[in-house]
Write a protein that holds these residues in place. Sequence first.
Motif, PDB file in Angstrom:
ATOM      1  N   PRO A   1      -7.135   2.565 -43.491  1.00 48.98           N
ATOM      2  CA  PRO A   1      -6.014   3.088 -42.696  1.00 48.98           C
ATOM      3  C   PRO A   1      -6.341   4.338 -41.889  1.00 48.98           C
ATOM      4  O   PRO A   1      -5.859   4.471 -40.755  1.00 48.98           O
ATOM      5  CB  PRO A   1      -4.942   3.404 -43.750  1.00 48.98           C
ATOM      6  CG  PRO A   1      -5.312   2.613 -44.938  1.00 48.98           C
ATOM      7  CD  PRO A   1      -6.802   2.538 -44.925  1.00 48.98           C
TER       8      PRO A   1
ATOM      9  N   ILE B   1      -2.139  -1.292 -46.695  1.00 46.73           N
ATOM     10  CA  ILE B   1      -2.745  -0.749 -45.482  1.00 46.73           C
ATOM     11  C   ILE B   1      -1.701  -0.560 -44.375  1.00 46.73           C
ATOM     12  O   ILE B   1      -1.620   0.513 -43.756  1.00 46.73           O
ATOM     13  CB  ILE B   1      -3.904  -1.656 -45.018  1.00 46.73           C
ATOM     14  CG1 ILE B   1      -5.062  -1.542 -46.015  1.00 46.73           C
ATOM     15  CG2 ILE B   1      -4.368  -1.263 -43.617  1.00 46.73           C
ATOM     16  CD1 ILE B   1      -6.217  -2.464 -45.731  1.00 46.73           C
TER      17      ILE B   1
ATOM     18  N   ILE C   1      -0.446   3.090 -42.717  1.00 47.67           N
ATOM     19  CA  ILE C   1      -0.608   3.384 -41.293  1.00 47.67           C
ATOM     20  C   ILE C   1       0.724   3.774 -40.685  1.00 47.67           C
ATOM     21  O   ILE C   1       0.838   4.766 -39.950  1.00 47.67           O
ATOM     22  CB  ILE C   1      -1.213   2.173 -40.557  1.00 47.67           C
ATOM     23  CG1 ILE C   1      -2.649   1.926 -41.024  1.00 47.67           C
ATOM     24  CG2 ILE C   1      -1.188   2.392 -39.045  1.00 47.67           C
ATOM     25  CD1 ILE C   1      -3.262   0.660 -40.465  1.00 47.67           C
TER      26      ILE C   1
ATOM     27  N   THR D   1      -2.822   9.224 -48.201  1.00 43.03           N
ATOM     28  CA  THR D   1      -3.091   7.882 -48.707  1.00 43.03           C
ATOM     29  C   THR D   1      -3.722   7.917 -50.089  1.00 43.03           C
ATOM     30  O   THR D   1      -3.435   7.063 -50.937  1.00 43.03           O
ATOM     31  CB  THR D   1      -4.022   7.125 -47.738  1.00 43.03           C
ATOM     32  OG1 THR D   1      -5.210   7.900 -47.501  1.00 43.03           O
ATOM     33  CG2 THR D   1      -3.329   6.872 -46.406  1.00 43.03           C
TER      34      THR D   1
END
Length: 280
Positions: free
Chosen positions: A84, A146, A150, A210
């Motif tokens: 990402p 993912i 994002i 993340t």
Amino acid sequence: MKQRTSPLVKVALGGTNLFVFLFTLSALFPIVWMFYTSLKSNQEFSLSIMSLPSQPTFVNYLNAFEIGNIGSAIFSSVLNTVIPVPLIVLFSFIMGYFFSRIDFKGKRILMLLFLAGMMIPIHALLVPLFVQFKWFGMLDNRFTLILPYIAFHLPVAIFLFDSFIKGISREIEEAAYIDGSSFDRTMFTVILPICLPIMSTVAILSVLGTWNEFSFALVLNKSTELFTLPIWLTFFSGQHTTDYTGKIAGLVITSLPIIVIYLFFSNKIMSGMTAGAVKG
């Protein structure tokens, strides 16, 4: 002649330095405590949670790798960070450039949508996103996280790039166009290198976000081999007992990459944020 400092100013400076020292100590002590506590046994930890280990042992780290299946969790965390983050940087740079340089129909609406993405708490989207992913059959696979990662990091990243690029003189691009450079070549070979400070900031903030994310990783994936490191840490807590020192050793393993990144790149985070603010 040297100007003498008054006693009142010296006292004020000393008090300020003492406050900063105590504040720094309070921030560093939990990290130090976590490291030396991970070298204790559970029996020693139950006797005193603050004392230094009398007989340091690395058995907690060995158990984490041999029993705790940490390898799969590390792979999942690395995968859900490495994929990402470059996409976040690329997409946010392109959209930030368009927002700062081009007037197009629907620009204001798009900016309001991304602004809403910054204002709405992401955990309010947990249930709707779960229902949506279940409908499309996207739950519980290696790439489930993912797209959400994002999407969650794009709004802030876009506004950081937009603010930074607005401070870059348009004459640089005009000179490139006069030399025969195309639009996309100017964007990627002329403007992109200038944006390296804010690009570093966006990348580091995205890595931190993340790597540490918990809620969506817990809800959207159910297979243990897909769990990331924050979810893996819950394995140390059972219904009746908790392996405290093992969990703390797991915390050390999980937080060590983030601490290293912060130590090496904290100046880039600050400089990038400041540059974006000043240039905006």
